[in-house]
Design a protein around this motif. Structure first.
Motif, PDB file in Angstrom:
ATOM      1  N   TYR A 173      25.825  35.419 -51.961  1.00 47.67           N
ATOM      2  CA  TYR A 173      26.989  34.534 -51.914  1.00 47.67           C
ATOM      3  C   TYR A 173      27.124  33.970 -50.501  1.00 47.67           C
ATOM      4  O   TYR A 173      27.227  34.721 -49.534  1.00 47.67           O
ATOM      5  N   VAL A 174      27.122  32.651 -50.396  1.00 48.50           N
ATOM      6  CA  VAL A 174      27.255  32.013 -49.087  1.00 48.50           C
ATOM      7  C   VAL A 174      28.576  31.248 -49.015  1.00 48.50           C
ATOM      8  O   VAL A 174      28.810  30.303 -49.764  1.00 48.50           O
ATOM      9  N   ASP A 175      29.429  31.706 -48.118  1.00 46.63           N
ATOM     10  CA  ASP A 175      30.743  31.083 -47.899  1.00 46.63           C
ATOM     11  C   ASP A 175      30.590  30.111 -46.727  1.00 46.63           C
ATOM     12  O   ASP A 175      30.628  30.511 -45.567  1.00 46.63           O
ATOM     13  N   THR A 176      30.396  28.822 -47.029  1.00 48.15           N
ATOM     14  CA  THR A 176      30.110  27.859 -45.958  1.00 48.15           C
ATOM     15  C   THR A 176      31.348  27.536 -45.120  1.00 48.15           C
ATOM     16  O   THR A 176      31.226  27.119 -43.974  1.00 48.15           O
ATOM     17  N   GLY A 177      32.537  27.735 -45.699  1.00 47.92           N
ATOM     18  CA  GLY A 177      33.758  27.470 -44.940  1.00 47.92           C
ATOM     19  C   GLY A 177      33.810  28.287 -43.656  1.00 47.92           C
ATOM     20  O   GLY A 177      34.348  27.847 -42.636  1.00 47.92           O
ATOM     21  N   ALA A 178      33.193  29.476 -43.710  1.00 43.64           N
ATOM     22  CA  ALA A 178      33.202  30.361 -42.536  1.00 43.64           C
ATOM     23  C   ALA A 178      32.506  29.706 -41.345  1.00 43.64           C
ATOM     24  O   ALA A 178      32.894  29.936 -40.187  1.00 43.64           O
ATOM     25  N   LEU A 179      31.503  28.880 -41.613  1.00 45.05           N
ATOM     26  CA  LEU A 179      30.790  28.208 -40.516  1.00 45.05           C
ATOM     27  C   LEU A 179      31.705  27.205 -39.810  1.00 45.05           C
ATOM     28  O   LEU A 179      31.704  27.099 -38.581  1.00 45.05           O
TER      29      LEU A 179
ATOM     30  N   GLU B 157      25.462  29.663 -34.030  1.00 44.88           N
ATOM     31  CA  GLU B 157      26.055  30.314 -35.200  1.00 44.88           C
ATOM     32  C   GLU B 157      24.984  30.843 -36.106  1.00 44.88           C
ATOM     33  O   GLU B 157      23.933  30.221 -36.278  1.00 44.88           O
ATOM     34  N   GLU B 158      25.293  31.961 -36.727  1.00 38.98           N
ATOM     35  CA  GLU B 158      24.322  32.588 -37.597  1.00 38.98           C
ATOM     36  C   GLU B 158      25.059  33.285 -38.743  1.00 38.98           C
ATOM     37  O   GLU B 158      26.153  33.801 -38.532  1.00 38.98           O
ATOM     38  N   LEU B 159      24.476  33.278 -39.916  1.00 48.15           N
ATOM     39  CA  LEU B 159      25.038  34.062 -41.018  1.00 48.15           C
ATOM     40  C   LEU B 159      24.132  35.256 -41.228  1.00 48.15           C
ATOM     41  O   LEU B 159      22.918  35.110 -41.339  1.00 48.15           O
ATOM     42  N   ARG B 160      24.725  36.448 -41.232  1.00 52.96           N
ATOM     43  CA  ARG B 160      23.949  37.653 -41.533  1.00 52.96           C
ATOM     44  C   ARG B 160      24.481  38.260 -42.811  1.00 52.96           C
ATOM     45  O   ARG B 160      25.660  38.095 -43.132  1.00 52.96           O
ATOM     46  N   PHE B 161      23.650  38.963 -43.528  1.00 54.89           N
ATOM     47  CA  PHE B 161      24.094  39.579 -44.772  1.00 54.89           C
ATOM     48  C   PHE B 161      23.926  41.082 -44.677  1.00 54.89           C
ATOM     49  O   PHE B 161      22.820  41.585 -44.508  1.00 54.89           O
ATOM     50  N   VAL B 162      25.066  41.783 -44.694  1.00 52.27           N
ATOM     51  CA  VAL B 162      25.062  43.241 -44.568  1.00 52.27           C
ATOM     52  C   VAL B 162      25.540  43.806 -45.905  1.00 52.27           C
ATOM     53  O   VAL B 162      26.682  43.546 -46.297  1.00 52.27           O
ATOM     54  N   ASP B 163      24.668  44.547 -46.600  1.00 49.85           N
ATOM     55  CA  ASP B 163      24.976  45.062 -47.943  1.00 49.85           C
ATOM     56  C   ASP B 163      25.474  43.941 -48.854  1.00 49.85           C
ATOM     57  O   ASP B 163      26.464  44.101 -49.579  1.00 49.85           O
ATOM     58  N   GLY B 164      24.844  42.788 -48.764  1.00 51.88           N
ATOM     59  CA  GLY B 164      25.218  41.657 -49.617  1.00 51.88           C
ATOM     60  C   GLY B 164      26.445  40.895 -49.140  1.00 51.88           C
ATOM     61  O   GLY B 164      26.811  39.879 -49.708  1.00 51.88           O
ATOM     62  N   GLU B 165      27.104  41.402 -48.107  1.00 51.23           N
ATOM     63  CA  GLU B 165      28.315  40.732 -47.599  1.00 51.23           C
ATOM     64  C   GLU B 165      27.954  39.845 -46.416  1.00 51.23           C
ATOM     65  O   GLU B 165      27.272  40.277 -45.487  1.00 51.23           O
ATOM     66  N   GLN B 166      28.456  38.627 -46.443  1.00 47.57           N
ATOM     67  CA  GLN B 166      28.172  37.697 -45.350  1.00 47.57           C
ATOM     68  C   GLN B 166      28.990  38.022 -44.097  1.00 47.57           C
ATOM     69  O   GLN B 166      30.174  38.302 -44.183  1.00 47.57           O
TER      70      GLN B 166
ATOM     71  N   VAL C 242      29.702  36.286 -40.190  1.00 46.23           N
ATOM     72  CA  VAL C 242      29.483  35.083 -39.386  1.00 46.23           C
ATOM     73  C   VAL C 242      29.409  35.481 -37.927  1.00 46.23           C
ATOM     74  O   VAL C 242      30.350  36.096 -37.402  1.00 46.23           O
ATOM     75  N   ILE C 243      28.293  35.132 -37.299  1.00 45.45           N
ATOM     76  CA  ILE C 243      28.088  35.515 -35.913  1.00 45.45           C
ATOM     77  C   ILE C 243      28.188  34.265 -35.039  1.00 45.45           C
ATOM     78  O   ILE C 243      27.432  33.311 -35.216  1.00 45.45           O
ATOM     79  N   LEU C 244      29.143  34.285 -34.138  1.00 45.05           N
ATOM     80  CA  LEU C 244      29.355  33.166 -33.220  1.00 45.05           C
ATOM     81  C   LEU C 244      28.984  33.654 -31.820  1.00 45.05           C
ATOM     82  O   LEU C 244      29.656  34.550 -31.285  1.00 45.05           O
ATOM     83  N   ASN C 245      27.922  33.096 -31.269  1.00 46.43           N
ATOM     84  CA  ASN C 245      27.430  33.538 -29.956  1.00 46.43           C
ATOM     85  C   ASN C 245      27.408  35.055 -29.838  1.00 46.43           C
ATOM     86  O   ASN C 245      28.006  35.639 -28.931  1.00 46.43           O
ATOM     87  N   GLU C 246      26.755  35.687 -30.793  1.00 46.66           N
ATOM     88  CA  GLU C 246      26.550  37.151 -30.829  1.00 46.66           C
ATOM     89  C   GLU C 246      27.812  37.951 -31.157  1.00 46.66           C
ATOM     90  O   GLU C 246      27.762  39.174 -31.214  1.00 46.66           O
ATOM     91  N   GLU C 247      28.948  37.275 -31.366  1.00 43.99           N
ATOM     92  CA  GLU C 247      30.172  38.016 -31.737  1.00 43.99           C
ATOM     93  C   GLU C 247      30.418  37.876 -33.243  1.00 43.99           C
ATOM     94  O   GLU C 247      30.369  36.768 -33.777  1.00 43.99           O
TER      95      GLU C 247
END
Ligand code: DC
Length: 221
Positions: A28-34, A64-73, A75-80
Motif C-alpha cells: 500500500y502506497v500512501d502518496t499524500g505522505a510525500l 525523500e524516501e518511502l520505506r516499508f517496514v512489516d508492510g507499513e509505509q 516516510v523518510i525526510l532527510n533521514e528523519e
C-alpha cells in the motif's frame, strides 16, 4: 499489478487500500505522505507553503524516501522518519498548498513510479489514475458526501489522540477539496477509465470487501 485509488480527503482511501493490500499481498502506497513531508519541511523553514517561489529552492535540500517496514509505509525526510508528525491539520493544509506547484509534483513523480514498477501496489492519492499510473489495471475514484468524510476524519483523528471539532474539520475538508480540484497541475479528477465508487452509505467492512472483489476481478481479466 497496479491499482490506483484517487478521491477527495476523508473518502476512506487509505483505510480501505491498506486493508485490501494486506489481505491480497500488495504494497500500500500512501502518496499524500510525500506531499505532506514537503509541506512539513516548508513549515519548519518558516516558508509559506503556498508561495511557489519560496518553496522551489527548498526542493534541492530535500531527500525523500518511502520505506516499508512489516508492510507499513514510513516516510523518510532527510533521514528523519516523519510518518507520524505529518498527520496534523496544519500539515494537511501545507501539503495541499505545495501540491499545487508543478515542480513539486515532478519532484515526486519518479519516487512513486519506481515503487509501482517493482511491486504489486495499491496506490492512493489525487492523480494516480490520471498522471502517475495511467497504465493501472484498475482505477477507482473513491468519494463520499463531505459531511460523511468530515465525520470520519474527526473519528480518525480522535483515534490518534487528536481532538478536533466537526465544524473545523468540515471547513478544512471543503477548502482542501476546492484547492485540490481547482489547481492547474494534475488536479483531483476522475480518470476516464476509473470506476466511480461512492461509499457514503457503506460501512467500512462493506467498502473493503467491495474493493477487494474489484481487485480480484481485475486480476483475472
Ligand atoms: O491524501 P492526503 O490527505 O494525505 O494528501 C494531502 C494533500 O496532498 C492533499 O490535500 C493533496 C495532496 N496530494 C496530491 O496532490 N496528490 C497526491 N497523489 C496525493 C496527495
Amino acid at each position: 499489478m497496479k491499482v490506483a485509488i484517487d478521491g477527495p480527503a476523508g473518502a476512506g482511501k487509505s483505510v480501505v487500500a491498506r486493508a485490501a493490500a494486506k489481505a491480497l499481498g500488495f504494497i500500500y502506497v500512501d502518496t499524500g505522505a510525500l506531499y505532506r513531508a514537503i509541506g512539513l519541511y516548508a513549515l519548519r523553514k518558516g516558508v509559506n507553503p503556498g508561495d511557489a517561489e519560496a518553496v522551489l529552492p527548498l526542493l534541492s535540500e530535500i531527500k525523500e524516501e518511502l520505506r516499508f517496514v512489516d508492510g507499513e509505509q514510513r516516510v523518510i525526510l532527510n533521514e528523519e522518519d516523519v510518518s507520524d508528525v505529518i498527520r496534523t491539520e496544519e500539515v494537511s493544509a501545507a501539503a495541499s498548498a505545495v501540491s499545487a506547484i508543478p515542480q513539486v509534483r515532478a519532484f515526486l513523480y519518479h519516487t512513486q513510479r519506481d515503487i509501482a514498477e517493482k511491486n504489486d501496489v495499491i496506490m492512493d492519492g489525487r492523480d494516480i489514475g490520471t498522471a502517475i499510473l495511467p497504465d493501472a489495471e484498475l482505477k477507482i475514484f473513491m468519494t463520499a458526501a463531505p459531511e460523511a468524510r468530515a465525520l470520519r476524519r474527526v473519528r480518525q483523528l480522535a483515534e490518534r489522540g487528536i481532538q478536533a471539532k466537526y465544524e473545523d474539520v468540515f471547513a478544512e475538508i471543503q477548502k482542501r477539496d476546492a484547492n485540490d480540484s481547482s489547481r492547474a497541475a494534475a488536479p483531483l479528477m476522475q480518470a476516464s477509465d476509473a470506476v466511480l465508487f461512492d461509499n457514503t452509505e457503506m460501512t467500512l467492512e462493506e467498502n473493503i470487501e467491495k474493493v477487494k472483489k474489484m481487485i480480484q476481478e481485475a486480476k483475472c481479466r
